[in-house]
Design an enzyme around this catalytic site. Structure first.
Site, short mmCIF file in Angstrom:
data_model
loop_
_atom_site.label_atom_id
_atom_site.label_comp_id
_atom_site.label_asym_id
_atom_site.label_seq_id
_atom_site.Cartn_x
_atom_site.Cartn_y
_atom_site.Cartn_z
N PHE B 117 -5.06 25.13 3.44
CA PHE B 117 -5.67 26.04 2.48
C PHE B 117 -5.39 27.48 2.87
CE2 PHE B 117 -8.70 25.81 -1.05
CZ PHE B 117 -8.51 24.50 -1.44
N GLN B 230 -15.10 38.06 -5.18
CA GLN B 230 -13.82 37.38 -4.98
C GLN B 230 -13.16 37.01 -6.31
OE1 GLN B 230 -13.21 33.21 -3.06
NE2 GLN B 230 -12.29 34.74 -1.71
N HIS B 232 -10.30 34.67 -7.65
CA HIS B 232 -9.48 33.53 -7.25
C HIS B 232 -8.10 33.69 -7.88
CE1 HIS B 232 -8.07 29.43 -6.78
NE2 HIS B 232 -9.15 29.12 -6.09
N LEU B 242 -10.87 27.34 -13.28
CA LEU B 242 -10.30 27.17 -11.95
C LEU B 242 -9.19 26.13 -11.89
CD1 LEU B 242 -10.46 27.78 -8.87
CD2 LEU B 242 -12.15 25.95 -8.73
N GLU B 245 -6.91 25.87 -5.41
CA GLU B 245 -6.03 26.38 -4.36
C GLU B 245 -5.37 25.21 -3.62
OE1 GLU B 245 -7.91 29.42 -2.09
OE2 GLU B 245 -6.65 29.12 -0.35
N ARG B 276 -7.25 34.66 -0.33
CA ARG B 276 -7.37 34.87 -1.78
C ARG B 276 -7.27 36.34 -2.19
NH1 ARG B 276 -12.06 30.39 -3.05
NH2 ARG B 276 -10.65 28.61 -2.94
N HIS B 342 -14.61 34.69 -9.19
CA HIS B 342 -14.85 33.35 -8.66
C HIS B 342 -16.09 33.24 -7.78
CE1 HIS B 342 -13.75 29.34 -7.44
NE2 HIS B 342 -13.66 29.68 -6.17
N ARG B 384 -14.00 35.60 1.22
CA ARG B 384 -14.22 34.23 1.67
C ARG B 384 -12.91 33.44 1.67
NH1 ARG B 384 -14.72 29.50 -0.89
NH2 ARG B 384 -15.11 30.26 -3.00
#
Lengths: 318, 569
Positions: B117, B230, B232, B242, B245, B276, B342, B384
């Site tokens: 990730f 954030q 995304h 979404l 990821e 991100r 996000h 994050r």
């Protein structure tokens, strides 16, 4: 393409309406809009009283199940353009088999009550809990993967034809959950579960209409999980129930004459000693006889031995 | 009035973990209050995975590497004691979930599989296809049913009862009946999630309006680090829905209109697996400089080379989302994506026990706890990392449950203030009788559009000042709204108005916090102040509600193991 789409929406407010009615709205249609976008457009700009549930708008939370032009759907993932391929207008009603609270909002208690009945959690070996994870092979994971994708939207219950006539039926979602638990390689209570599920209202009461598989927005294919539960029940030799007897005698009778003997099947399934059960079947039998669906003299096909040979081959190949 | 020992508000991962821990020994009466049914909570929309350094995929992994990745990913605004706590607790949490019955992808030897990730230097995301949040949410709900935890579904919490730094409970509105009731509790845990709905393009559910944040704010509790929002990198073009990821974790490419893998210019080593904030900025820059696909505000994500089999095994939802919402076949076509609002790094300030702490001296609100996205502990700092939110929700939710239970067992039984629900009643009466001409939908649309334009991936002083004026103007116009639904039964228009009023409250905090912070760090990127400024800004923002708007104060960042350094990927 028309500039507007007609949304014909079921309305009912118990505080003000003596009975439900339909109300039509004109929704400005733009490319890539979903039916939920249409409802939001109506609520935001035309009628703040229109009431429905929604949340994620990406088909994962399961809030927005409704009946659209006859079939139950999640309206968030349904494109207006998709509906208009087959219909002139979008007709939206609350889910069936549930009590309506207001407009498109239904009381979901029935769904959760049924879920409660199937022990909807994993019963694993609690005495030997490893320090890390319990092992599970990728193959065993794959057995339960798709069934575990259920989002509990209730769409399958809404279109379930068995539930429509038998409120006792556990229904597709709860049975899919039961399958997900019973088929889990970590489970230690498979036999008890299968025994419970083979009782009335359980796996044998599905009419196999396939509606739930058609309408499920995820990968659950509820009816297929019910059929797998039936197989597991037979494999576990849990045969002392109507459902199993029905399946066994159905096969036996067909192989006997080449045509299902409707006179003998109920007797064998219910059992002659079950007087109450037999009496319950009597009116149905009588009606079938009057409609000519159950001739008094049961016919045989020619060359029934050919059929028996095919059946034998099939059995051997299993 | 309803009385419980512990009331948990919210039923996502954090909320259910908290309720399960608080009710574990059976001594306390614990209830969950949620505006949606638990399985509808937005935790279920998380797709790619949950971070946990159990080293199944790479034995070199351990909690310290995980912690370093988290601190670096958060651009050193992370409170390192909190990150250490979370990363150390991760294995316990994930094994416990597995024992509950979690259905997760496996390695050939039967252990849980892990994938890569963004921003994580090791493959440490445990996952269930691309519905990881769903899998955990439903597993926790199964145990909530097993434990028979009392759940008030479709009850909307309108206010928090706090007097003299002590929490007495909440006031909640039963959506089904249209009745307002007071919930008396020794301890209240907020697990109310985020606020993506402040933005036009968002991955968040309609329910994600950050109510918990402004409820706390109105009760005198400051909000921490709200300027860190954030975006995304892979929201479906047009809607922001979404797209995991995990796709990049499995090897997806990001392409601009020239078909170029543009991440080589921005994160040459990690490429598409940069954190991100960096990937979202890279996309926005490509778009702003005219390299969006066919001149549109999107770039492409390409998973064709992964092959049908791997996509169906590991990314089935990606295929469905592309098909359902864009009519695209991801086996043979690229998917257009854009940055999408996000996650909120900021929130209700809490300490390592999830107790609400309102200043830099450790002053507490007794009996009030928060966990998950609505809280700021701060494990995510300024940005994050993907898969750390599910971990935070579960780990900190569990901690909140344990510490609230401990407190509830010894807390004195206080009498409720007489005026506990006066303000809530006034608010609802006012809304039900609002006959103005302004539509709440119009105010909401304008807020979302302008926040996207002027308080988005990139910000400048001029934009933020303009946006501040917009928000003040919207707050003003809110006073002239008109509602048409006066029904007591399932009045969703009323809820929409309550939610909008919350959005307007804390949007002001986001904008002013961003205007004040004259540096670029993590998710907060100022074009007019493009560098991180540790000398002046290595500190957390605290915003207190005052008569004329937020009053700002700051508190230091806890640094234990890793000194701030330049961030390169």
């Amino acid at each position: 393409m028309a500039e507007h789409t007609t949304f014909k929406v079921f309305r009912y407010n118990p505080e003000t309406d003596s009975k439900p009615y339909f109300q039509s709205y004109q929704v400005p249609l733009q490319g890539g809009k979903t039916v939920l976008d249409g409802l939001n457009e109506i609520k935001g700009q035309q009628d703040g009283t229109l009431t429905y549930r929604m949340s994620c708008r990406s088909a994962i939370c399961g809030s927005c199940g409704m009946v659209v032009n006859g079939h139950s759907k999640l309206v968030c993932r349904l494109q207006i353009a998709e509906v208009l391929k087959n219909f002139d207008e979008v007709v939206i009603e609350p889910m069936r088999n549930f009590e309506v609270i207001r407009d498109l909002v239904v009381n979901m208690d029935r769904f959760w009550d049924k879920m409660d009945k199937v022990t909807p959690w994993l019963v694993a070996d609690e005495e030997n809990v490893p320090a890390t994870e319990r092992l599970q092979s990728p193959a065993d994971f794959n057995v339960i993967r798709d069934a575990s994708s259920c989002i509990m939207c209730g769409v399958c219950l809404s279109d379930c034809t068995s539930l429509e006539v038998d409120s006792n039926f556990l229904g597709p979602a709860a049975l899919a959950k039961a399958f997900r638990m019973a088929a889990d390689s970590r489970s230690v209570d498979r036999e008890e579960r299968l025994l419970e599920l083979s009782k009335e209202g359980g796996v044998w009461d599905c009419a196999r209409c396939y509606e739930c598989v058609q309408v499920c927005p995820k990968y659950v294919a509820p009816m297929e999980t019910i059929m797998k539960l039936r197989e597991m029940t037979l494999k576990a030799d849990l045969v002392d129930n109507r459902g199993t007897r029905h399946v066994e005698h159905f096969t036996e009778l067909v192989l006997d004459s080449g045509i299902l003997d409707e006179r003998r099947l109920p007797m064998k399934t219910v059992g002659l000693t079950d007087l109450k059960g037999m009496l319950h079947m009597a009116p149905t039998g009588l009606r079938m006889m009057l409609k000519g669906k159950m001739p008094l003299i049961h016919p045989h096909i020619k060359d029934v031995d050919e059929l028996q040979r095919i059946a034998h081959k099939v059995e051997e190949s299993k | 009035m309803r009385v419980h020992d512990v009331v948990v508000v919210g039923s996502g991962l954090a909320g259910m973990e908290a309720a399960l821990r608080a009710s574990q020994d059976g001594e306390l009466d614990v209830a969950i209050v949620s505006k949606v049914f638990p399985t509808r909570s937005h935790s279920g929309a998380a797709q790619g995975g949950i971070a946990c350094a159990i080293g199944n995929q790479d034995p070199e992994d351990n909690w310290e590497v995980h912690m370093f990745d988290t601190v670096k990913g958060g651009d050193y605004l992370v409170d390192q004691d909190a990150a250490e706590l979370m990363c150390k607790k991760a294995p316990e949490i994930i094994y416990e979930l597995e024992h509950m019955g979690l259905v997760f992808n496996r390695l050939p030897d039967g252990r849980m599989a892990q994938r890569s990730f963004g921003g994580h230097s090791k493959p440490r995301a445990c996952f269930a296809a691309d519905w990881t949040g769903h899998a955990i949410l439903h597993t926790l709900f199964e145990i909530v049913l097993k434990r028979k935890v009392k759940v008030y579904s479709e009850w909307y919490v309108t206010s928090l009862i706090v007097r003299d730094h002590t929490c007495h409970g909440v006031v909640a509105y039963d959506i089904m009946r249209g009745a307002l009731e007071v919930f008396k509790a020794r301890a209240v845990i907020f697990c109310t999630g985020g606020y993506g709905r402040a933005y036009k393009i968002t991955s968040n559910a309609h329910a994600n309006t950050g109510d918990g944040l402004s409820i706390a704010y109105r009760a005198g509790i400051p909000l921490e680090d709200m300027e860190f929002v954030q975006f995304h990198p892979t929201g479906l073009y047009g809607s922001g829905i979404l797209l995991t990821e995990g796709a990049r974790g499995e090897g997806a490419y990001l392409l601009n209109n020239d078909g170029e893998r543009f991440m080589k210019k921005y994160a040459p080593e990690r490429m598409e697996l940069g954190p991100r904030d960096i990937v979202a900025r890279a996309e926005q820059q490509e778009i702003d400089e005219g390299r969006g696909i066919n001149g549109k505000t999107c770039v492409n994500v390409d998973i064709r080379h992964l092959g049908k089999e791997r996509i169906m095994e590991r990314l089935p939802q990606v295929r469905d989302l592309a098909w359902d919402f864009l009519g695209l076949d991801c086996f043979s076509e690229c998917i257009p994506i854009q940055p999408t609002a996000h996650y909120s790094m900021g929130g209700i300030p809490v300490n390592l026990d999830c107790e609400c702490v309102i200043d830099d001296k450790g002053t507490k609100i007794d009996g009030f706890y928060a966990a998950g996205e609505c809280s700021c502990v701060s494990v995510h700092g300024a940005n994050r990392l993907g898969t750390n939110s599910l971990l935070e929700a579960c780990a900190m939710g569990a901690i909140a449950g344990t510490s609230a239970a401990k407190y509830a067992k010894s807390a004195p039984d206080l009498s409720l203030p007489d005026d506990a629900d006066v303000e809530a009643k006034r608010e609802i009466d006012w809304l039900l009788n609002a006959r103005g001409s302004v539509k709440i939908a119009d105010l909401g649309d304008e807020l979302q559009r302008t926040m996207m334009d002027d308080c988005g991936v990139f910000r400048t002083e001029a934009q933020l000042k303009r946006q501040y004026d917009v928000v003040k103007n919207l707050q003003q116009r809110f006073q002239s709204i008109g509602l048409s639904d006066r029904s007591k039964t399932f009045n969703t228009e009323l809820l929409g108005a309550l939610e909008l009023s919350h959005l307007l409250d804390f949007a002001e905090v986001i904008v002013l916090g961003a205007l004040n912070r004259t540096e670029s760090r993590g998710g907060h990127s100022r074009k007019d102040h493009p560098k991180r400024d540790d000398a002046n800004w290595l500190k957390h923002t605290l915003a207190y509600k005052d008569v004329d708007g937020p009053r700002f104060a700051y508190k230091p960042v806890t640094i234990t193991r890793f000194q701030p350094q330049e961030r390169k990927y």
